[in-house]
Design an enzyme around this catalytic site. Sequence first.
Site, mmCIF file in Angstrom:
data_model
loop_
_atom_site.group_PDB
_atom_site.id
_atom_site.type_symbol
_atom_site.label_atom_id
_atom_site.label_comp_id
_atom_site.label_asym_id
_atom_site.label_seq_id
_atom_site.Cartn_x
_atom_site.Cartn_y
_atom_site.Cartn_z
ATOM 1 C CG ASP A 125 68.257 -42.199 -60.398
ATOM 2 O OD1 ASP A 125 69.313 -41.742 -59.934
ATOM 3 O OD2 ASP A 125 67.129 -41.859 -59.994
ATOM 4 N NE ARG A 175 72.898 -42.196 -56.580
ATOM 5 C CZ ARG A 175 71.822 -41.743 -57.255
ATOM 6 N NH1 ARG A 175 70.962 -42.599 -57.785
ATOM 7 N NH2 ARG A 175 71.635 -40.459 -57.406
#
Length: 300
Positions: A125, A175
């Site tokens: 992340d 992502r």
Amino acid sequence: MHLLNKLVVSSLPLVPRSVVRYFAGRYIAGETLGHAVSCVRQLNAEGACATMDVLGEDITTREEAIAAREQCNQVLRAITREKLDSNLSIKLTSLGLKLDKAFCIENVREILKVAQEEGIFVRVDMEDSTCTTDTIDVFTALFKEFPRMGIVVQAYLRRTEQDVRTLIAAGAGFRLCKGIYKEPPAIAFQDRGEVQRNFLRLLELMLTQGAYVGIATHDSVLVDGAEAMVRRLGLRRDQYEFQMLLGVRPELRKKLVRAGHRVRLYVPFGEHWYAYSLRRFKENPEVAGYVFRALFLRNN
Ligand SMILES: Cc1cc2nc3c(=O)[nH]c(=O)nc-3n(C[C@H](O)[C@H](O)[C@H](O)COP(=O)(O)OP(=O)(O)OC[C@H]3O[C@@H](n4cnc5c(N)ncnc54)[C@H](O)[C@@H]3O)c2cc1C
């Protein structure tokens, strides 16, 4: 954000945790790994896959980082044992990024070794801009050794296009999201339209260069734009996926699944659910309003 909504959101820390917990139910799978496993099983049955996240973030001791690492490894083992269609997302600050970068790299390496044994992909992340360079450094240090890992980039940051070009050259997959932290105008686009345009520009750059992309958004403008781009580029279904947060726009998720896209849900769980829930409420003050009404009704 509307002034009233701002007021509601800024008063949220005064709301009892039990009330926040009740309304956070839609955003988090629960407090235990067992809760998360059940949630992912349900999503799999509905045709979506998952990425599981042990809630944590900033820690202050090495012991906490090691405990977080072990929890991640338990998730990886559970994914295999329970035959779940899921991968793992990790936050580097929970693994010691702000204590000592070399120590963080070793913790991530331990997770990646288990992931490699289990054949599971790991996504790093992206946190606030104080972590961007270090996060990319940790990723780059490990990616050659462990190619089944990917990184997150944020469309609101002005630096992201350059980062993406460098990461594509290294063979990375992404992502792509807008970015959730409050960042200053000097480093981040503030205007919604500008962020949307940069998101689609970055997406096109990634897809035309052959990178696998998790298109992480609930914004219909971006979902429609991405679908049109995928059609225009003639991509196969295994060259990209849509990603959404648990509890956000489930009807859009079902529509994307019905249309035949791969859809992955971000499934956070763990005892540190409170900070995560407040972030989600800040994104959606309407939900925060429900929390307030519940509080009012409780006290009367
Ligand atoms: C799978 C996934 C992983 C992510 N990982 C990261 C990360 O690593 N780093 C990072 O900085 N950010 C991450 N994000 C968050 C992201 O950056 C955005 O903050 C978030 O997705 C909201 O932006 P949006 O594109 O959905 O557009 P928005 O314009 O914010 O939302 C579009 C619509 O979705 C609905 N919606 C959005 N949020 C909520 C909510 N909380 N509750 C109810 N409805 C809502 C509303 O209808 C809204 O109009 C991630 C998001 C996803 C989906």
